[in-house]
Write a protein that holds these residues in place. Structure first.
Motif, PDB file in Angstrom:
ATOM      1  N   THR A   1     -45.321  18.487 -13.418  1.00 35.44           N
ATOM      2  CA  THR A   1     -45.463  19.557 -12.443  1.00 35.44           C
ATOM      3  C   THR A   1     -46.946  19.806 -12.198  1.00 35.44           C
ATOM      4  O   THR A   1     -47.796  18.996 -12.548  1.00 35.44           O
ATOM      5  N   GLY A   2     -47.285  20.931 -11.603  1.00 31.48           N
ATOM      6  CA  GLY A   2     -48.685  21.224 -11.322  1.00 31.48           C
ATOM      7  C   GLY A   2     -48.836  22.687 -10.918  1.00 31.48           C
ATOM      8  O   GLY A   2     -47.961  23.494 -11.230  1.00 31.48           O
ATOM      9  N   GLY A   3     -49.816  22.992 -10.147  1.00 29.86           N
ATOM     10  CA  GLY A   3     -50.413  22.296  -9.030  1.00 29.86           C
ATOM     11  C   GLY A   3     -49.371  21.398  -8.358  1.00 29.86           C
ATOM     12  O   GLY A   3     -48.184  21.594  -8.491  1.00 29.86           O
ATOM     13  N   GLU A   4     -49.844  20.460  -7.623  1.00 28.68           N
ATOM     14  CA  GLU A   4     -48.908  19.528  -6.990  1.00 28.68           C
ATOM     15  C   GLU A   4     -49.068  18.152  -7.645  1.00 28.68           C
ATOM     16  O   GLU A   4     -50.098  17.496  -7.476  1.00 28.68           O
TER      17      GLU A   4
ATOM     18  N   GLU B   1     -36.331  34.346  -8.712  1.00 29.95           N
ATOM     19  CA  GLU B   1     -36.945  35.679  -8.618  1.00 29.95           C
ATOM     20  C   GLU B   1     -38.463  35.563  -8.729  1.00 29.95           C
ATOM     21  O   GLU B   1     -38.981  34.801  -9.571  1.00 29.95           O
TER      22      GLU B   1
ATOM     23  N   VAL C   1     -38.202  30.644  -3.544  1.00 29.27           N
ATOM     24  CA  VAL C   1     -38.544  31.983  -4.038  1.00 29.27           C
ATOM     25  C   VAL C   1     -38.278  32.948  -2.886  1.00 29.27           C
ATOM     26  O   VAL C   1     -38.845  32.800  -1.804  1.00 29.27           O
TER      27      VAL C   1
ATOM     28  N   THR D   1     -41.236  18.415 -10.450  1.00 28.38           N
ATOM     29  CA  THR D   1     -41.133  19.477  -9.442  1.00 28.38           C
ATOM     30  C   THR D   1     -42.286  19.276  -8.464  1.00 28.38           C
ATOM     31  O   THR D   1     -43.443  19.147  -8.883  1.00 28.38           O
ATOM     32  N   THR D   2     -41.960  19.222  -7.177  1.00 32.40           N
ATOM     33  CA  THR D   2     -42.973  18.907  -6.173  1.00 32.40           C
ATOM     34  C   THR D   2     -42.773  19.773  -4.934  1.00 32.40           C
ATOM     35  O   THR D   2     -41.665  20.242  -4.673  1.00 32.40           O
ATOM     36  N   ASN D   3     -43.850  19.934  -4.169  1.00 28.72           N
ATOM     37  CA  ASN D   3     -43.699  20.652  -2.901  1.00 28.72           C
ATOM     38  C   ASN D   3     -43.171  19.717  -1.815  1.00 28.72           C
ATOM     39  O   ASN D   3     -42.934  20.129  -0.686  1.00 28.72           O
TER      40      ASN D   3
ATOM     41  N   ASN E   1     -35.898  24.477  -4.693  1.00 33.92           N
ATOM     42  CA  ASN E   1     -36.323  25.773  -5.249  1.00 33.92           C
ATOM     43  C   ASN E   1     -36.792  26.681  -4.117  1.00 33.92           C
ATOM     44  O   ASN E   1     -37.682  26.295  -3.351  1.00 33.92           O
TER      45      ASN E   1
ATOM     46  N   SER F   1     -39.642  22.175  -3.733  1.00 34.16           N
ATOM     47  CA  SER F   1     -39.767  23.584  -3.360  1.00 34.16           C
ATOM     48  C   SER F   1     -39.711  23.725  -1.848  1.00 34.16           C
ATOM     49  O   SER F   1     -40.424  23.022  -1.129  1.00 34.16           O
TER      50      SER F   1
ATOM     51  N   MET G   1     -49.500  30.899 -11.637  1.00 38.06           N
ATOM     52  CA  MET G   1     -48.500  29.850 -11.812  1.00 38.06           C
ATOM     53  C   MET G   1     -49.040  28.459 -11.471  1.00 38.06           C
ATOM     54  O   MET G   1     -48.735  27.478 -12.149  1.00 38.06           O
TER      55      MET G   1
ATOM     56  N   MET H   1     -42.007  36.081  -9.882  1.00 40.23           N
ATOM     57  CA  MET H   1     -42.636  36.492 -11.147  1.00 40.23           C
ATOM     58  C   MET H   1     -44.074  36.942 -10.860  1.00 40.23           C
ATOM     59  O   MET H   1     -44.701  36.429  -9.920  1.00 40.23           O
TER      60      MET H   1
ATOM     61  N   TYR I   1     -47.385  33.636  -3.796  1.00 41.60           N
ATOM     62  CA  TYR I   1     -46.787  34.055  -5.066  1.00 41.60           C
ATOM     63  C   TYR I   1     -47.241  33.171  -6.226  1.00 41.60           C
ATOM     64  O   TYR I   1     -47.045  33.502  -7.379  1.00 41.60           O
ATOM     65  N   CYS I   2     -47.850  32.039  -5.897  1.00 38.80           N
ATOM     66  CA  CYS I   2     -48.145  31.024  -6.924  1.00 38.80           C
ATOM     67  C   CYS I   2     -49.621  30.997  -7.318  1.00 38.80           C
ATOM     68  O   CYS I   2     -49.972  30.645  -8.429  1.00 38.80           O
TER      69      CYS I   2
END
Ligand code: SAM
Length: 311
Positions: free
Chosen positions: A62-65, A183, A155, A91-93, A153, A115, A306, A185, A26-27
């Protein structure tokens, strides 16, 4: 800064890299979009300093990572020292977080979003390519470091992880984190699959344990469950929050994107060689002209996905 529609813009989402070791459908739409020239740590600091001077008092890396950058601690530390910056977040994975949570905290990142799309190790791996155990240790290390709140987070995608809402609620209570369902996007490889989106309405219909809290004007609508436990739903598609949008984005190649869901972009890189005045004027003008609402549409291929814009 105030834009032409009277909205106060005080929040910068700053992408420090397009690179990411995960491959969430999705990203991202393609592999080749990870090669753009990246701003240096010095350029990132300069842009942040100018934005803070202009009145942006909250920055999210944020990123990317973001943790894929070797100099991320230096970047966070320098930004964290800026006077008048009220909040620095990330925001990180979570895949690399457990090793550096303490350093990040010391550098000024006291709140973090991680995430995590599924609590099932196999499903998580197939959605993202990541190792779920690394996230569990990341959450523990982030807590030990003192980060608070820790937000998760997720999705939700139809037929993939949409049956996990209840598990996420249990998980968030057990781990002392706040889960937010987002949601889908149309900003990645799934942009032509709107039928996979789980809307806020659908989540609420299927999970009556979620009781709406007060509207706060934040993108995440707050819900309560089991007494005082909280969860959030971010519904940019079914309940857009453009009227109260307070943010702009700077991408890792130095492009300013006033609205996540509009293709309008302003290149700042050519002004990085000049003085702060020119850079400030460019940013002020772009903020003033920020679009009223997004123009992204389902089934239209995004110009940038994204992972390149910075979620
Ligand atoms: N790599 C970091 C991460 O995974 O959190 C930061 C970047 S990622 C683009 C930031 C957030 O955007 C993630 O929570 C991700 O789930 C969300 N995201 C990415 N693509 C999205 C999409 N098409 N729709 C909704 N959320 C999306």
């Amino acid at each position: 800064m105030i834009d032409r529609f009277g909205r106060t813009i005080n929040y910068l989402r700053l992408s420090v890299t397009e690179k990411c070791q995960l491959h969430c459908d999705y990203c991202r739409s393609s592999e080749e979009c990870q090669n753009s020239k990246e701003l240096t740590a010095e350029e990132i600091l300069r842009l942040s300093r100018v934005c803070v001077k202009l009145g942006l008092d909250k920055i999210r890396l944020t990123g990317g990572e973001p943790l894929m950058r070797r100099d991320i601690i230096e970047i966070a530390e320098n930004i964290g020292k800026l006077q008048n910056l009220r909040e620095l977040t990330m925001t990180t994975n979570g895949q690399l977080l457990s090793q550096c949570a303490k350093e990040l905290y010391r550098a000024g990142i006291h709140r973090i979003n991680i995430s995590l799309d599924s609590l099932n190790a196999d499903c998580y791996r197939s959605m993202t390519g990541g190792d779920i155990n690394k996230i569990f240790s990341a959450i523990e290390e982030a807590k030990k470091a003192g980060m608070n709140p820790i937000k998760i987070n997720a999705v939700l995608l139809r037929g993939i992880n949409d049956g996990e809402v209840n598990n996420f609620l249990h998980f968030s209570r057990e781990y002392g984190v706040t889960v937010r369902f987002i949601e889908l996007m149309p900003l990645g490889r799934l942009s032509d699959k709107p039928e996979m989106r789980i809307t806020m309405k659908e989540i609420l219909e299927k999970n009556p344990v979620l009781i709406p809290g007060e509207k706060t004007g934040e993108p995440a609508r707050e819900f309560h469950f089991s007494g005082s436990a909280k969860a959030g739903i971010i519904a940019p598609m079914s309940e857009p929050f453009c009227d109260s949008c307070n943010r702009i984005r700077i991408l890792s190649d130095g492009t300013l994107r006033p609205c996540l869901g509009c293709i309008d972009e302003i290149s700042l890189s050519e002004f990085l060689g000049g003085d702060d005045k020119m850079l400030s004027e460019k940013i002020e003008r772009a903020v003033f002209n920020k679009p009223l609402g997004y123009t992204m549409r389902d089934c239209e291929k995004p110009i940038r996905d994204m992972s390149r814009i910075g979620g």
